[in-house]
Write a protein that holds these residues in place. Structure first.
Motif, PDB file in Angstrom:
ATOM      1  N   PRO A 333      -0.190  -4.719   4.985  1.00 44.87           N
ATOM      2  CA  PRO A 333      -1.179  -5.254   5.931  1.00 44.87           C
ATOM      3  C   PRO A 333      -1.686  -4.234   6.945  1.00 44.87           C
ATOM      4  N   GLN A 334      -0.819  -3.319   7.394  1.00 41.97           N
ATOM      5  CA  GLN A 334      -1.245  -2.400   8.449  1.00 41.97           C
ATOM      6  C   GLN A 334      -2.075  -1.228   7.923  1.00 41.97           C
ATOM      7  N   ILE A 335      -2.122  -1.028   6.619  1.00 42.94           N
ATOM      8  CA  ILE A 335      -2.824   0.123   6.046  1.00 42.94           C
ATOM      9  C   ILE A 335      -4.330  -0.111   6.072  1.00 42.94           C
ATOM     10  N   LYS A 336      -5.052   0.859   6.606  1.00 43.21           N
ATOM     11  CA  LYS A 336      -6.516   0.816   6.657  1.00 43.21           C
ATOM     12  C   LYS A 336      -7.166   1.854   5.757  1.00 43.21           C
ATOM     13  N   VAL A 337      -6.466   2.962   5.507  1.00 45.76           N
ATOM     14  CA  VAL A 337      -7.023   4.053   4.705  1.00 45.76           C
ATOM     15  C   VAL A 337      -5.963   4.515   3.701  1.00 45.76           C
ATOM     16  N   VAL A 338      -6.364   4.653   2.440  1.00 44.15           N
ATOM     17  CA  VAL A 338      -5.494   5.202   1.402  1.00 44.15           C
ATOM     18  C   VAL A 338      -6.154   6.459   0.861  1.00 44.15           C
ATOM     19  N   ALA A 339      -5.438   7.583   0.929  1.00 41.43           N
ATOM     20  CA  ALA A 339      -5.947   8.856   0.405  1.00 41.43           C
ATOM     21  C   ALA A 339      -5.277   9.121  -0.934  1.00 41.43           C
ATOM     22  N   ILE A 340      -6.081   9.178  -2.007  1.00 45.01           N
ATOM     23  CA  ILE A 340      -5.566   9.404  -3.358  1.00 45.01           C
ATOM     24  C   ILE A 340      -5.819  10.855  -3.735  1.00 45.01           C
ATOM     25  N   THR A 341      -4.776  11.569  -4.063  1.00 45.90           N
ATOM     26  CA  THR A 341      -4.895  12.969  -4.452  1.00 45.90           C
ATOM     27  C   THR A 341      -4.381  13.144  -5.867  1.00 45.90           C
ATOM     28  N   GLY A 342      -4.681  14.292  -6.450  1.00 47.10           N
ATOM     29  CA  GLY A 342      -4.238  14.569  -7.806  1.00 47.10           C
ATOM     30  C   GLY A 342      -5.234  15.435  -8.532  1.00 47.10           C
ATOM     31  N   PRO A 343      -4.930  15.810  -9.781  1.00 47.22           N
ATOM     32  CA  PRO A 343      -5.796  16.722 -10.531  1.00 47.22           C
ATOM     33  C   PRO A 343      -7.089  16.067 -10.972  1.00 47.22           C
ATOM     34  N   ASN A 344      -8.039  16.896 -11.379  1.00 43.08           N
ATOM     35  CA  ASN A 344      -9.281  16.381 -11.948  1.00 43.08           C
ATOM     36  C   ASN A 344      -8.981  15.641 -13.249  1.00 43.08           C
ATOM     37  N   THR A 345      -9.858  14.708 -13.611  1.00 43.50           N
ATOM     38  CA  THR A 345      -9.724  13.857 -14.806  1.00 43.50           C
ATOM     39  C   THR A 345      -8.400  13.113 -14.817  1.00 43.50           C
ATOM     40  N   GLY A 346      -7.838  12.891 -13.647  1.00 39.09           N
ATOM     41  CA  GLY A 346      -6.550  12.198 -13.596  1.00 39.09           C
ATOM     42  C   GLY A 346      -6.678  10.698 -13.415  1.00 39.09           C
ATOM     43  N   GLY A 347      -7.878  10.186 -13.195  1.00 48.19           N
ATOM     44  CA  GLY A 347      -8.076   8.753 -13.048  1.00 48.19           C
ATOM     45  C   GLY A 347      -8.341   8.296 -11.642  1.00 48.19           C
ATOM     46  N   LYS A 348      -8.606   9.243 -10.713  1.00 47.15           N
ATOM     47  CA  LYS A 348      -8.851   8.826  -9.319  1.00 47.15           C
ATOM     48  C   LYS A 348     -10.134   8.011  -9.224  1.00 47.15           C
ATOM     49  N   THR A 349     -11.203   8.499  -9.854  1.00 46.04           N
ATOM     50  CA  THR A 349     -12.484   7.782  -9.783  1.00 46.04           C
ATOM     51  C   THR A 349     -12.396   6.437 -10.484  1.00 46.04           C
ATOM     52  N   VAL A 350     -11.685   6.383 -11.620  1.00 46.61           N
ATOM     53  CA  VAL A 350     -11.519   5.116 -12.332  1.00 46.61           C
ATOM     54  C   VAL A 350     -10.780   4.108 -11.459  1.00 46.61           C
ATOM     55  N   THR A 351      -9.823   4.592 -10.666  1.00 47.50           N
ATOM     56  CA  THR A 351      -9.103   3.695  -9.749  1.00 47.50           C
ATOM     57  C   THR A 351     -10.058   3.067  -8.746  1.00 47.50           C
ATOM     58  N   LEU A 352     -10.951   3.886  -8.171  1.00 46.28           N
ATOM     59  CA  LEU A 352     -11.937   3.350  -7.224  1.00 46.28           C
ATOM     60  C   LEU A 352     -12.808   2.295  -7.888  1.00 46.28           C
ATOM     61  N   LYS A 353     -13.314   2.601  -9.078  1.00 50.69           N
ATOM     62  CA  LYS A 353     -14.210   1.662  -9.758  1.00 50.69           C
ATOM     63  C   LYS A 353     -13.467   0.395 -10.168  1.00 50.69           C
ATOM     64  N   THR A 354     -12.226   0.522 -10.585  1.00 47.05           N
ATOM     65  CA  THR A 354     -11.457  -0.661 -10.987  1.00 47.05           C
ATOM     66  C   THR A 354     -11.269  -1.609  -9.815  1.00 47.05           C
ATOM     67  N   LEU A 355     -10.905  -1.050  -8.650  1.00 44.45           N
ATOM     68  CA  LEU A 355     -10.738  -1.894  -7.465  1.00 44.45           C
ATOM     69  C   LEU A 355     -12.062  -2.516  -7.050  1.00 44.45           C
ATOM     70  N   GLY A 356     -13.129  -1.711  -7.021  1.00 48.84           N
ATOM     71  CA  GLY A 356     -14.433  -2.237  -6.621  1.00 48.84           C
ATOM     72  C   GLY A 356     -14.894  -3.372  -7.523  1.00 48.84           C
ATOM     73  N   LEU A 357     -14.765  -3.203  -8.847  1.00 42.76           N
ATOM     74  CA  LEU A 357     -15.169  -4.261  -9.764  1.00 42.76           C
ATOM     75  C   LEU A 357     -14.281  -5.494  -9.623  1.00 42.76           C
TER      76      LEU A 357
END
Length: 808
Positions: A333-357
């Motif tokens: 509940p207290q979290i307002k910002v999540v910073a996702i790090t990791g290598p390219n083509t690792g699925g970071k962008t897919v994670t954003l789109k999955t949550l948004g959809l």
């Protein structure tokens, strides 16, 4: 502006196209393809309730909603409202649409538990009288029928008479001048009957030439003898068209009077079609209904376990795509910002789109492809900056494009918004970019509900340790295979794998070593070592968790084996007890024969009656001493399990565990909820989690009057008592709830055939519902030659939801 951009970036139109394929009408497909996002939580809850009720209706074997015969009649209604005349095809489409809507309402009316859908169709008017009038006037070929009016029938009868006269005359001419005609054919030109005449023989058949063939070898001639008849036919044709137009105008006028109701009907049918499409798409995705939480309350955590990208599921199923890797999103509940790090083509962008959809799907009333519980807040806006917005036409660099879009996001952001940022601060000098990213995320922590940002900047990893509103996450990377696993790890920031990958891919060692020395002064290697240690600890914990899970599974297996053996021992003990009782009963029977012989000897000899009475008393004492069943009857029963609201119980017949919601009147029925379902069953059909059955209170005797029983009757009663009673088991219990009567009869016939060798009775569980299935079952039993009689089960065994059939 930014909201529409976000929908495009998340590929929302593609998801809408997939949803449209589950629609049953053209109207529903169009509405699904251009799905509108609700503005309020109340609208979303209504849409979800509609989806839930259709989902339960179609996936619990009750029935399906059919949209056969429903057409898009919107343009026709608009033209009728403008006092235009509708064609026969349009009127027929209106009639079939009215019929289809009436069938939809009838289906929903048959299930009163669908409260939301019943309210939706409650004031739906389908005007059967207009439908009947249209079908009376227009046939199935969309032609105005002769029965539409008396005048039209008379005109068409006269047309047939004139046509017959014309055919007779032309046939006669064709026969008389067969050498002059091109072929024995009567045809039409300009609505006048003509015959084909050879050009050189045109004088042989005097008449009016209306047309000629392309080659000029054939002339289409109207002989003078049929000119008057053709004139009559033309006049009758005009009269027919005028009468048809009058009929269509009258039917259109009826439609015009109820245009508003028909437009509402069309809107309701579209809403039902959309709800059905959402339910069927959700079922196809194996999705679950979301629950909206208030993150301001304690313990309200965003929970999306095993969340899958819906477009990737479609790609896997229909386009031979790769298997979808689910992700876990658990945000405190207290979290307002999540910073996702990791290598390219690792699925970071897919994670954003999955949550948004997923958030958008919940807002429009769709289920989310994740495991229960599915809990998330209601976001008023989803705002995203994903991808590269470099533009040569507008002279925009990648950095400039991102900044412009982020500026639009900040202009639309509210305290209840979800913000998704891909590679925040990228495209410029790393030092300034990271500083800008940190400032931006601090601002969004103050003004948005939740922000998820992907980044390569190591400085963002430290924000978690400075502000408890920040959280780190990373995408897992397999250093052995140099491939991402697409798993999302929480609480551990990702580390740079550039040097490792470069070394594995064959870059010269001296270059990689020199790069490592250049990185060392910044302290990044120390951070990477710490992160590597955390990852190692996480993997160890995962291994231990897997071992614990295996151990738990083995323990459960052993428990089941022990429980089965205990049950087997109980059954063996019961059989031994019954065997002992039979042996004792046989011994007593032998003893009675012996005492009868003693009595005969008493009658013949000098033995006194006192000796015989003493022998009889000894025999009764033996019976009381050695018959366990008599001891049990005298013993006071132990108190059994009695359920109450809130208890967890097991339903053995369907293999489910549920929660008791309420205990009915008389304590003979309970209402139990398991999963999304609720059902009311007899109290004897449940047991406690440790296997205790419900013990009913003893029935009061019908009469307290003492009756003297003769020795013969006592012996017969004792014989019956030693026989095995009819006990309800899995072998003589047939559950046909939800089946159609025809299918149920087949199952009944098979069950009776299997039960005949066993004899006794058959318990038939048909449920209460509307009573149609019960009536069909009892009609079948009434006529079956192997059934002597039947009756409803006692209240403690299902009451009116169960019929007991006794075999001959």
């Amino acid at each position: 502006m930014i909201q529409s951009e976000t929908l495009e970036l998340l590929e929302w139109p593609r998801l809408c196209q997939h949803l449209a394929t589950f629609a049953g009408t053209k109207l529903g497909a169009m509405a699904a393809g251009d799905l509108q996002i609700p503005d309020t939580l109340e609208q979303t809850l209504v849409l979800l309730a509609q989806t839930q009720e259709v989902y339960e209706l179609e996936n619990q074997g009750l029935t399906t909603l059919s949209f056969d015969g429903i057409h898009d009649i919107g343009d026709s209604l608009e033209r009728a409202d403008l006092h235009g005349i509708l064609s026969a095809e349009e009127l027929l489409a209106i009639a079939t649409t009215l019929s289809g809507a009436r069938q939809l309402r009838r289906t929903i009316d048959d299930h009163p538990q669908l409260s939301v859908l019943n309210r939706l169709v409650g004031d739906l008017r389908t005007y059967p009288e207009i439908e009947q009038e249209i079908h009376r006037c227009i046939d199935d070929r969309a032609q105005v029928a002769d029965r539409a009016s008396t005048r039209l029938g008379e005109i068409r009868q006269r047309q047939r008479t004139v046509r017959d006269q014309i055919y007779q005359k032309l046939q006669s001419i064709l026969q008389r001048h067969s050498n002059a005609v091109q072929e024995q054919l009567i045809t039409k030109r300009s609505d006048r009957f003509v015959i084909p005449v050879k050009s050189p023989q045109k004088d042989a058949i005097p008449g009016i030439v209306h047309d000629s063939s392309m080659s000029g070898a054939t002339l289409y001639v109207e002989p003078h003898s049929v000119v008057e008849l053709n004139n009559k036919a033309r006049v009758l044709l005009r009269e027919e068209k005028a009468e048809e137009e009058a009929i269509l105008r009258a039917l259109t006028a009826k439609i015009t009077e109820v245009v508003e109701d028909l437009e509402r009907l069309l809107a309701i049918v579209t809403i039902l079609d959309l709800a059905t499409a959402r339910a069927r798409y959700s079922y196809w995705l194996n999705a679950n209904p979301p629950t909206f939480i208030n993150r301001g309350e304690e313990g309200q955590t965003i929970t999306l376990r095993q969340l899958r990208h819906p477009l990737l599921i479609w790609q896997q199923q229909h386009e031979d795509g790769t298997a979808v890797v689910p992700i876990d999103l658990i945000v405190q509940p207290q979290i307002k910002v999540v910073a996702i790090t990791g290598p390219n083509t690792g699925g970071k962008t897919v994670t954003l789109k999955t949550l948004g959809l997923g958030v958008l799907m919940a807002k429009v009333g769709l289920f989310i492809p994740a495991k229960v519980p599915v809990e998330l807040p209601w976001f008023d806006f989803v705002l995203a900056d994903i991808g590269d917005e470099q533009s040569l036409e507008q002279s925009l660099s990648t950095f400039s494009g991102h900044i412009r879009r982020i500026s639009r996001i900040l202009g639309s952001c509210t305290p209840d918004s979800l913000v998704l940022l891909d590679e925040v601060g990228a495209g410029t000098d790393p030092t300034e970019g990271s500083a800008l990213a940190i400032a931006l995320l601090h601002h969004l922590a103050d003004c948005s509900q939740l922000t998820i940002a992907t980044t390569h900047y190591g400085e963002l990893k430290a924000l978690k340790y400075e502000d408890d509103r920040f959280e780190n996450a990373s995408v897992e990377f397999d250093e052995a295979s140099l491939q991402p696993t697409y798993r999302l790890l929480w609480g551990i920031p990702g580390r740079s794998n550039a040097l490792t990958i470069a070394r594995r891919l064959g870059l010269k060692s001296e270059i990689v070593d020199q790069a490592a020395n250049l990185v060392a002064p910044t302290g990044n290697q120390d951070v990477d070592r710490v992160i590597a240690g955390l990852e190692s600890q996480r993997k160890q914990q995962e291994t231990k968790a897997q071992e614990a899970g295996q151990l738990l599974g083995e323990t459960e297996r052993l428990y089941r084996e022990v429980a089965d053996k205990a049950q087997s021992l109980k059954e063996r003990e019961r059989q031994l007890q019954q065997s002992q009782e039979r042996a004792v009963a046989e011994a007593i029977a032998v003893a009675k024969q012996e005492i009868a012989q003693v009595i005969r000897r008493l009658q013949q000899g000098n033995v006194t009656g006192q000796d015989a009475n003493q022998a009889t008393q000894d025999l009764q004492g033996i019976a009381e001493k050695h018959l366990p069943s008599r001891q049990q009857k005298a013993a006071k029963p132990k108190p059994g399990f009695r359920p109450k609201a809130g208890d967890r119980v097991r339903i053995p017949q369907i293999g489910q565990t549920g929660e008791v919601l309420a205990v009915g009147e008389g304590d003979m029925e309970v209402t139990v909820r398991f999963g999304l379902m609720k059902m009311t069953i007899g109290i004897t059909e449940i047991e406690s989690l440790d296997g205790q059955k419900v013990e009913l209170p003893p029935k009061k005797p019908a009469s307290t009057q003492t009756t003297k029983v003769s020795p013969a009757a006592e012996a017969a009663t004792e014989k019956v008592a030693t026989q095995a009673p009819i006990v309800r088991t899995s072998r003589n219990n047939l559950d046909i709830r939800g089946a159609r009567v025809a299918d149920a009869e087949m199952e009944l016939e098979q069950a009776i055939g299997q039960q005949i060798p066993l004899g006794g009775a058959l318990w038939i569980v048909h449920g209460k519902g509307t009573g149609k299935l019960r009536q069909g079952v009892q009609e079948f039993l009434k006529q079956h030659p192997q059934i002597s009689h039947y009756e409803l089960a006692p209240q403690n065994e299902g009451g009116s939801g169960v019929t007991i059939a006794y075999l001959k």
